[in-house]
Design a protein around this motif. Sequence first.
Motif, PDB file in Angstrom:
ATOM      1  N   ALA A  67       0.837  -1.197   0.000  1.00  0.00           N
ATOM      2  CA  ALA A  67       0.000   0.000   0.000  1.00  0.00           C
ATOM      3  C   ALA A  67       0.874   1.249   0.000  1.00  0.00           C
ATOM      4  CB  ALA A  67      -0.917   0.002   1.227  1.00  0.00           C
ATOM      5  N   GLY A  68       1.286   1.688  -1.177  1.00  0.00           N
ATOM      6  CA  GLY A  68       2.178   2.833  -1.297  1.00  0.00           C
ATOM      7  C   GLY A  68       1.465   4.166  -1.078  1.00  0.00           C
ATOM      8  N   LEU A  69       2.237   5.161  -0.643  1.00  0.00           N
ATOM      9  CA  LEU A  69       1.707   6.512  -0.454  1.00  0.00           C
ATOM     10  C   LEU A  69       1.209   7.062  -1.783  1.00  0.00           C
ATOM     11  CD1 LEU A  69       1.268   8.968   1.371  1.00  0.00           C
ATOM     12  CD2 LEU A  69       3.646   9.640   0.901  1.00  0.00           C
ATOM     13  N   PHE A  70      -0.042   7.509  -1.812  1.00  0.00           N
ATOM     14  CA  PHE A  70      -0.695   8.004  -3.036  1.00  0.00           C
ATOM     15  C   PHE A  70      -0.626   6.961  -4.151  1.00  0.00           C
ATOM     16  CE2 PHE A  70       0.646  12.210  -1.108  1.00  0.00           C
ATOM     17  CZ  PHE A  70      -0.616  12.488  -0.584  1.00  0.00           C
ATOM     18  N   THR A  71      -0.687   5.703  -3.791  1.00  0.00           N
ATOM     19  CA  THR A  71      -0.654   4.480  -4.615  1.00  0.00           C
ATOM     20  C   THR A  71       0.744   4.062  -5.023  1.00  0.00           C
ATOM     21  OG1 THR A  71      -0.956   5.413  -6.860  1.00  0.00           O
ATOM     22  CG2 THR A  71      -2.957   4.986  -5.547  1.00  0.00           C
ATOM     23  N   GLY A  72       1.790   4.868  -4.726  1.00  0.00           N
ATOM     24  CA  GLY A  72       3.144   4.458  -5.092  1.00  0.00           C
ATOM     25  C   GLY A  72       3.414   4.639  -6.574  1.00  0.00           C
TER      26      GLY A  72
END
Length: 543
Positions: A98-103
């Motif tokens: 789950a990346g920050l701002f979708t990665g």
Amino acid sequence: MQLVEAVRSKSQPLAEDYCRHYDKVAERFDYHPWQAGEWERRADWLASTHSERAPRDSMIEVLTAYNLKQGNDHEAVRQSLALLAQEDTLVITGGQQAGLFTGPLLVIYKAISIIRLAREASATLGKPVVPVFWIAGEDHDFDEVNHWFALTPQLAVERYRLEHPTGKREAVSRLDFDSWADALAKMEEWLQDSDFKPDLMARLREFADVSRTLTDYFARIMGWLFGAHGLVLLDSEDPALRRLESPMFRRLLADCDELNRCVLDGSAAVAELGYTPQADQTPGQANLFFYDDNGERTLLYRDGDGFTNRKRTFRVEKAELERLVEEEPWRFSNNVMTRPMMQDYVLPVLAVVLGPGEIAYWSLTREAFHRMGLWLPIIKPRLEFTLIEGTVHKNMEKFGLTYDAVMDQFDDFRQEWLMDQGQYEVEELFSETRRRFLELYRPVMETVASLNPGLAKLGDTNKQKIVEQIEYLRNRAADSLQSKFSSGLRQLDRIRLSLNPLSKPQERVYNVFAYLNRYGSGWIDELIVTSYDNDGKHRLMFF
């Protein structure tokens, strides 16, 4: 939108052969990804083994509750869940942290791949196939997910990163954040003004207000982008899912010694084929994580009749773990080797979408799958794209630069172009001046040395000073030349930084919001519905 194939070798040799020369690696997998009839063969096996997976009604209950919690309540998602309640409905899945701002962009392409393949499989089989995105919220590698990159107007690739809120090895889904204000402020600063920016920022703030963790935030954004296409979301760290997984954790724990042997055998088999195994495996590794009494997520290793961590700073008896897997299953989670099998237990997986590194990981697991009475699902490579904006494409045509040249020969091209603008003549002039000076100075050195040997050193020092002055003037002239042609150099650098930032493929660096800000989300919808094959090839998308 225009799509053009680009022949690019994958960074992972085994994955490259999987996509281009499958026969070389066929013994490491159970289904041929490009052969007719494999969808049907896998579907038949799933139908014959449905009773060995998690109860479907319980699985639907978990997925429904999670998607409702994360606001992924689109009509298409409700329809996907209703179809999934039917015994013959199958799943295409794939996942990511789950990346920050979708990665990076590759996360978006994986979701597109899952949706497209579900539609393709449903049409082929004549039965419902639902897309499910497996969010790897159980992972604790915070550095993988805490940042995003942007190309600034000053042509700098800059990174924003979140600070770890606790410093402990905890699953990303367990890390609470008090505020997203700094991240949102940086996003607003880096996004150029556009017609889409106000709505984008409003949505990001809306999602932030109801997101406690990175996984929450990620799920909200993914639901917004893909919920209308029926994409169902799942968090691997969801406590309700852990209860559903408890029987499989019990099996993985009971058979961990043999499973470890199977993975070691798989690693040896991959090495015998001439590839470097993607994951390090050691004897005694249980391939399960456990939350110890300090709240740290730690990988388990066998220690006699019990288990310990790598540093042997704690020990727990097997009987105690067997009790906890029944009563507190949320204290367990999978590693990269057991997650594929857990996924197959929870969902009726027709096929899984994987990136190059993941294909290499999964090649180690065939023996382990068979040990658990499972078959590896059909594996399909995720779609790969490079987005080429109109101005960048125009400048590529102006310079006669192909995509391959940008990726493989850019520095040479840039230097040759600068030489063609006059630097070659400047270099030749100064090189000839230096050569002629040294030639004329040689007899001077010989004469003064014959008059007084002590003058030889002085003469040599004098020569070096003159050469240094020639080089100084040459460098100043080169700087002036670069300044004169700075506009062209800036255009060239923009091409490189757009397509090959940090000397990496664009999809592994940049975030989707720069492109949503300039072009809206319609191009994502087009990539989902446009006709092209999921054949493992890289594609260029021209705006």
